[in-house]
Design a protein around this motif. Structure first.
Motif, mmCIF file in Angstrom:
data_model
loop_
_atom_site.group_PDB
_atom_site.id
_atom_site.type_symbol
_atom_site.label_atom_id
_atom_site.label_comp_id
_atom_site.label_asym_id
_atom_site.label_seq_id
_atom_site.Cartn_x
_atom_site.Cartn_y
_atom_site.Cartn_z
ATOM 1 N N ALA A 1 -23.885 8.877 12.154
ATOM 2 C CA ALA A 1 -24.261 10.132 12.808
ATOM 3 C C ALA A 1 -23.131 11.146 12.667
ATOM 4 N N TYR A 2 -23.404 12.356 13.161
ATOM 5 C CA TYR A 2 -22.411 13.421 13.133
ATOM 6 C C TYR A 2 -22.406 14.109 14.489
ATOM 7 N N GLY A 3 -21.267 14.659 14.853
ATOM 8 C CA GLY A 3 -21.163 15.336 16.132
ATOM 9 C C GLY A 3 -19.966 16.275 16.138
ATOM 10 N N SER A 4 -19.725 16.899 17.291
ATOM 11 C CA SER A 4 -18.620 17.839 17.427
ATOM 12 C C SER A 4 -17.695 17.405 18.544
ATOM 13 N N GLY A 5 -16.437 17.774 18.412
ATOM 14 C CA GLY A 5 -15.467 17.472 19.447
ATOM 15 C C GLY A 5 -14.383 18.521 19.487
ATOM 16 N N THR A 6 -13.710 18.606 20.621
ATOM 17 C CA THR A 6 -12.628 19.567 20.804
ATOM 18 C C THR A 6 -11.406 18.849 21.336
ATOM 19 N N GLY A 7 -10.259 19.143 20.740
ATOM 20 C CA GLY A 7 -9.027 18.549 21.224
ATOM 21 C C GLY A 7 -7.985 18.469 20.126
ATOM 22 N N THR A 8 -6.754 18.210 20.529
ATOM 23 C CA THR A 8 -5.682 18.043 19.553
ATOM 24 C C THR A 8 -5.898 16.806 18.690
ATOM 25 N N SER A 9 -6.719 15.885 19.175
ATOM 26 C CA SER A 9 -7.055 14.703 18.380
ATOM 27 C C SER A 9 -7.713 15.073 17.065
ATOM 28 N N PHE A 10 -8.351 16.245 17.024
ATOM 29 C CA PHE A 10 -9.017 16.695 15.806
ATOM 30 C C PHE A 10 -8.107 17.597 14.969
ATOM 31 N N ALA A 11 -7.132 18.211 15.631
ATOM 32 C CA ALA A 11 -6.178 19.058 14.907
ATOM 33 C C ALA A 11 -5.187 18.217 14.117
ATOM 34 N N ALA A 12 -4.699 17.155 14.706
ATOM 35 C CA ALA A 12 -3.705 16.319 14.032
ATOM 36 C C ALA A 12 -4.212 15.747 12.708
ATOM 37 N N PRO A 13 -5.430 15.194 12.650
ATOM 38 C CA PRO A 13 -5.889 14.649 11.366
ATOM 39 C C PRO A 13 -6.120 15.701 10.296
ATOM 40 N N VAL A 14 -6.302 16.954 10.677
ATOM 41 C CA VAL A 14 -6.360 18.016 9.670
ATOM 42 C C VAL A 14 -5.021 18.074 8.931
ATOM 43 N N VAL A 15 -3.940 17.970 9.678
ATOM 44 C CA VAL A 15 -2.610 17.989 9.077
ATOM 45 C C VAL A 15 -2.367 16.716 8.270
ATOM 46 N N SER A 16 -2.757 15.573 8.819
ATOM 47 C CA SER A 16 -2.569 14.308 8.103
ATOM 48 C C SER A 16 -3.339 14.298 6.792
ATOM 49 N N GLY A 17 -4.570 14.792 6.829
ATOM 50 C CA GLY A 17 -5.371 14.855 5.615
ATOM 51 C C GLY A 17 -4.755 15.769 4.582
ATOM 52 N N ALA A 18 -4.171 16.870 5.037
ATOM 53 C CA ALA A 18 -3.538 17.817 4.115
ATOM 54 C C ALA A 18 -2.293 17.207 3.469
ATOM 55 N N ILE A 19 -1.546 16.423 4.232
ATOM 56 C CA ILE A 19 -0.370 15.755 3.664
ATOM 57 C C ILE A 19 -0.796 14.797 2.560
ATOM 58 N N ALA B 1 0.842 -1.201 0.000
ATOM 59 C CA ALA B 1 0.000 0.000 0.000
ATOM 60 C C ALA B 1 0.873 1.244 0.000
ATOM 61 N N PHE B 2 0.432 2.244 -0.738
ATOM 62 C CA PHE B 2 1.165 3.507 -0.829
ATOM 63 C C PHE B 2 0.766 4.400 0.348
ATOM 64 N N VAL B 3 1.228 4.018 1.526
ATOM 65 C CA VAL B 3 0.970 4.797 2.737
ATOM 66 C C VAL B 3 1.871 6.026 2.719
ATOM 67 N N VAL B 4 1.290 7.203 2.879
ATOM 68 C CA VAL B 4 2.099 8.421 2.855
ATOM 69 C C VAL B 4 2.170 9.115 4.205
ATOM 70 N N VAL B 5 1.238 8.802 5.106
ATOM 71 C CA VAL B 5 1.236 9.474 6.402
ATOM 72 C C VAL B 5 0.520 8.621 7.438
ATOM 73 N N LEU C 1 9.906 4.748 9.455
ATOM 74 C CA LEU C 1 8.795 5.050 8.556
ATOM 75 C C LEU C 1 9.212 6.073 7.511
ATOM 76 N N GLY C 2 9.914 7.085 7.957
ATOM 77 C CA GLY C 2 10.273 8.188 7.083
ATOM 78 C C GLY C 2 11.178 7.800 5.930
ATOM 79 N N VAL C 3 12.169 6.975 6.190
ATOM 80 C CA VAL C 3 13.107 6.633 5.126
ATOM 81 C C VAL C 3 12.445 5.793 4.039
ATOM 82 N N HIS C 4 11.305 5.210 4.348
ATOM 83 C CA HIS C 4 10.570 4.434 3.345
ATOM 84 C C HIS C 4 9.418 5.230 2.732
ATOM 85 N N GLY C 5 9.301 6.513 3.111
ATOM 86 C CA GLY C 5 8.347 7.383 2.436
ATOM 87 C C GLY C 5 7.119 7.775 3.219
#
Length: 228
Positions: A199-217, A98-102, A127-131
């Motif tokens: 369903a959908y809901g809201s949450g607050t925390g760094t747990s939600f900030a990190a995947p914003v960065v992962s998704g952007a990568i 699999a072409f895992v990037v992040v 992980l990094g040296v393999h991409g």
């Protein structure tokens, strides 16, 4: 072929059809609330007049479950799965694996010391040296992690991005900081995302900030740019 008790693709993981659970070595990833909310931040489908939208509208997620931050061996096992799949992809020129990037870690150990988890921190270089880049959420406490510690964000690797949280006016909001360990901040206050049982809901925390960065990568990797 799911549930036939055979490692059909020869990747070393029997019946790893849905993902991998390192605690019982099966693909029983379940429907955990936290994982579902984090996944929605990364890749909830967009432009479909339904629910919410992730940072990356069209992405594949490799779900790994069962690791415990207090158990370094389980953390190594969790990261080993995507690492093996990316190495297999590289070795076969994309025919297998699999072409895992992040990787995204919306979990960790408050006040954790990298010296107590040297293999965990070293895994990010492997992980990094393999991409594969790795992203980690820092603590939800307003502390200087450079001084008090935090795992994984105080791991020192050029392939690791430590993330803290901002609110809707782009101000850091009650989460860890550190000029050495925290690389950037992303929105994480009152994040609207997916929840189990359709369903959908809201949450607050760094747990939600990190995947914003992962998704952007992951989104960046999809750009038609041969130089990149």
């Amino acid at each position: 072929i799911p549930d036939d008790g055979i490692d059909n693709d020869g990747n070393g993981y029997v019946d790893a059809y849905l993902g991998w659970n390192v605690s019982n070595e099966t693909d029983e990833i379940g429907f955990g609330r936290h994982g579902t909310t984090v996944s929605g931040m990364i890749g909830a489908k967009g432009n479909n007049s339904m629910g919410v939208t992730g940072v990356n509208w069209d992405v594949k997620l490799m779900v790994v479950r069962g690791q415990t931050a207090a158990n370094e061996a389980s953390v190594i096992a969790a990261y080993t799965y995507p690492l093996k799949m990316r190495k297999r992809y590289n070795e076969t020129f994309g025919e297998e694996g699999a072409f895992v990037v992040v990787t995204n870690a919306s979990w960790g150990l408050d006040e954790g010391d990298p010296e107590d988890s040297p293999l965990w921190c070293a895994m990010y270089d492997s992980l990094g040296v393999h991409g594969i880049l790795s992203v980690g959420a820092t603590t939800n406490s307003d502390v200087n992690v450079d001084a008090v510690g935090d795992l994984p964000t105080t791991c020192t690797s050029d392939y690791f991005i430590g993330v803290t949280m901002t609110n809707n006016v782009d101000v850091r909001f009650g989460a860890g900081f550190g000029t050495t360990s925290i690389d950037l901040a992303a929105p994480g206050d009152g994040s609207r995302t997916t929840s189990p049982t359709n369903a959908y809901g809201s949450g607050t925390g760094t747990s939600f900030a990190a995947p914003v960065v992962s998704g952007a990568i992951a989104l960046t990797y999809s750009a038609p740019c041969s130089e990149f």
